[in-house]
Design an enzyme around this catalytic site. Structure first.
Site, PDB file in Angstrom:
ATOM      1  N   ASP A  68       0.804  -1.234  -0.039  1.00 12.73           N
ATOM      2  CA  ASP A  68       0.129   0.157  -0.169  1.00 12.73           C
ATOM      3  C   ASP A  68       0.803   1.172  -0.042  1.00 12.73           C
ATOM      4  O   ASP A  68       0.649   2.041   1.066  1.00 12.73           O
ATOM      5  CB  ASP A  68      -0.799  -0.078   1.354  1.00 12.73           C
ATOM      6  N   GLU A 113     -11.592  -0.114  -2.782  1.00  8.67           N
ATOM      7  CA  GLU A 113     -10.583   0.468  -1.742  1.00  8.67           C
ATOM      8  C   GLU A 113      -9.435   1.346  -2.454  1.00  8.67           C
ATOM      9  O   GLU A 113      -9.733   1.559  -3.554  1.00  8.67           O
ATOM     10  CB  GLU A 113     -10.112  -0.648  -1.026  1.00  8.67           C
TER      11      GLU A 113
HETATM   12  O1  FUB Z   1      -3.001  -3.687   3.541  1.00 11.09           O
HETATM   13  C1  FUB Z   1      -4.278  -3.805   3.919  1.00 11.09           C
HETATM   14  C2  FUB Z   1      -5.524  -3.387   3.012  1.00 11.09           C
HETATM   15  O2  FUB Z   1      -5.134  -4.428   1.978  1.00 11.09           O
HETATM   16  C3  FUB Z   1      -5.384  -2.118   2.573  1.00 11.09           C
HETATM   17  O3  FUB Z   1      -5.943  -1.472   3.496  1.00 11.09           O
HETATM   18  C4  FUB Z   1      -6.133  -2.238   1.342  1.00 11.09           C
HETATM   19  O4  FUB Z   1      -6.081  -1.296   0.543  1.00 11.09           O
HETATM   20  C5  FUB Z   1      -5.504  -3.497   0.822  1.00 11.09           C
HETATM   21  O5  FUB Z   1      -4.321  -3.456  -0.034  1.00 11.09           O
END
Ligand code: FUB
Length: 402
Positions: free
Chosen positions: A93, A301
């Site tokens: 991320d 997301e």
């Molecule tokens: O790294 C945990 C979660 O997985 C992140 O918050 C999301 O965007 C995905 O990458």
């Protein structure tokens, strides 16, 4: 309004979603995957950097859906386009910024906490953040060590997920999601006098924020905006009333998809100046809002906002279809019209990125699971150059050379 929503997402009962993280683009598989994982024979080909295909057994916990298969392409992957920025720790991320003419990357710090995979992503059990930096793309990467530890965040219970950072007046702000002691994802902020930290967390989450994946964008007029939200394990589907309801509520397929949120930050960078509003994504053809059934394009997301030639670019992950998409608009609030894909699915279930300009060139920071050979909760951050066409559209990146 309420009757337009269903409490169980169609198809969600088929198996642990996050347990399948690792399935796409292979879970160690060398087969590209843009759709749902298919059942696995238990042994798949795994790509190694600059090496021919090899075959290894899958990690047991992901074996239910661990071979990825793109029904259009179904081509093996033999080479990675980029190598991990660091190999000493697992990172994911990546939110990249240029501060004081140095490139800083704010990633999640993946660990194997031994937590059993489940539908909520409990095995993404990160406990701290490290900040990375480099003086140029391709230069030596410094890991500055722990910048914020969950033990120093009074309100947080577990799972420090994707962060971002911003600067104002020589102070640096780290925005991060974590589950509070009641297991509700909140967004906190921590402050430092240097971009690499160490950061000191505020005693409570930012009022008016919730869910995961904060991204902070500072506009040329000095105003800053925070984008946030993520569905499924990110809990955004529990906030449709504006308050937290401990029940997953999804729109019916023919209703508008759940949307990311945006709000202007207060002058203190640690509060909202207004209530959060929805980030509307419009269809390029008809200008209509994206529907819930459009899971090849709808928001899941990983919000990111950048500005190029006066146009605002909102980019995000489509989650279960594993793309990074982008949409453009005339205001940081949107609406944004979907323009296309920035990044094809990567090795591992999740896809998450950031976009930054460095000395007149644009770069895409992203992650995959190369180092762990496809273990989806053990990822590594990478960077590659991003190219715009004359009309402002972005050339799609495929992180694998075939
Ligand atoms: O790294 C945990 C979660 O997985 C992140 O918050 C999301 O965007 C995905 O990458």
């Amino acid at each position: 309004m309420r009757d337009k929503w269903t409490s169980v997402k169609p198809g969600m009962g088929l198996g642990p979603r996050f347990a399948r993280r690792g399935a796409q683009r292979g879970g160690g598989a060398a087969i590209l995957s843009a759709r749902r994982p298919l059942s696995s024979p238990g042994r798949v080909a795994v790509p190694l950097a600059l090496a021919a295909l090899v075959v290894v057994p899958l990690p047991g916990s992901f074996s239910d859906g661990a071979i990825g298969m793109d029904r259009q392409r179904s081509q093996p992957v033999s080479k990675f386009l980029n190598e991990p920025l660091i190999t000493g720790i697992y990172t994911a991320d990546p939110s990249a910024h240029v501060f004081n003419r140095r490139i800083f990357v704010y990633p999640s710090h993946d660990i194997d906490a031994g937590v059993k995979p489940d539908d909520l992503g409990s095995h993404f059990a990160m406990r701290d953040y490290h900040v990375l930096s480099m003086d140029r793309i391709g230069g030596k990467v410094t890991d500055h060590g722990i910048a914020l530890d969950i033990k120093d965040v009074a309100w947080a219970g577990r799972q420090m997920w994707a962060p971002d950072a911003a600067e104002k007046g020589g102070r640096y702000y780290l925005y991060f999601p974590a589950k509070d002691k009641s297991d509700v994802f909140r967004i906190g902020v921590a402050v430092a006098g240097a971009p690499q930290g160490p950061f000191k967390a505020q005693p409570a989450p930012i009022d008016g924020t919730y869910s995961i994946d904060p991204c902070v964008f500072r506009d040329s007029d000095g105003r800053s905006y925070i984008y946030f939200g993520g569905i499924w394990g990110g809990q955004l589907q529990r906030w449709s009333t504006g308050s937290y309801v401990a029940k997953d509520v999804y729109p019916a397929d023919d209703q508008p998809a759940i949307r990311a949120r945006v709000a202007r930050l207060g002058d203190d960078m640690m509060s909202l100046a207004e209530s959060a509003r929805e980030v509307v994504l419009l269809d390029e053809g008809g200008g209509k809002p994206l529907l819930a059934r459009d899971n090849g394009r709808r928001f899941f997301e990983a919000s990111w906002l950048h500005k190029y030639n006066g146009t605002y670019y909102f980019s995000y992950s489509t989650g279960d279809t594993h793309f990074i998409m982008y949409a453009t608009g005339k205001s940081p609030y949107g609406p944004f019209t979907v323009r296309g894909r920035i990044l094809e699915p990567v090795l591992g279930w999740t896809n998450h990125h950031s976009i930054v300009e460095v000395q007149g060139r644009w770069y895409l920071f992203y992650h995959d699971a190369q180092l762990s050979k496809g273990q989806t909760h053990l990822r590594n951050v990478k960077v590659t150059e991003l190219k715009y066409r004359p009309d402002g559209s972005i050339e799609t990146v495929d992180a694998y050379r075939e």
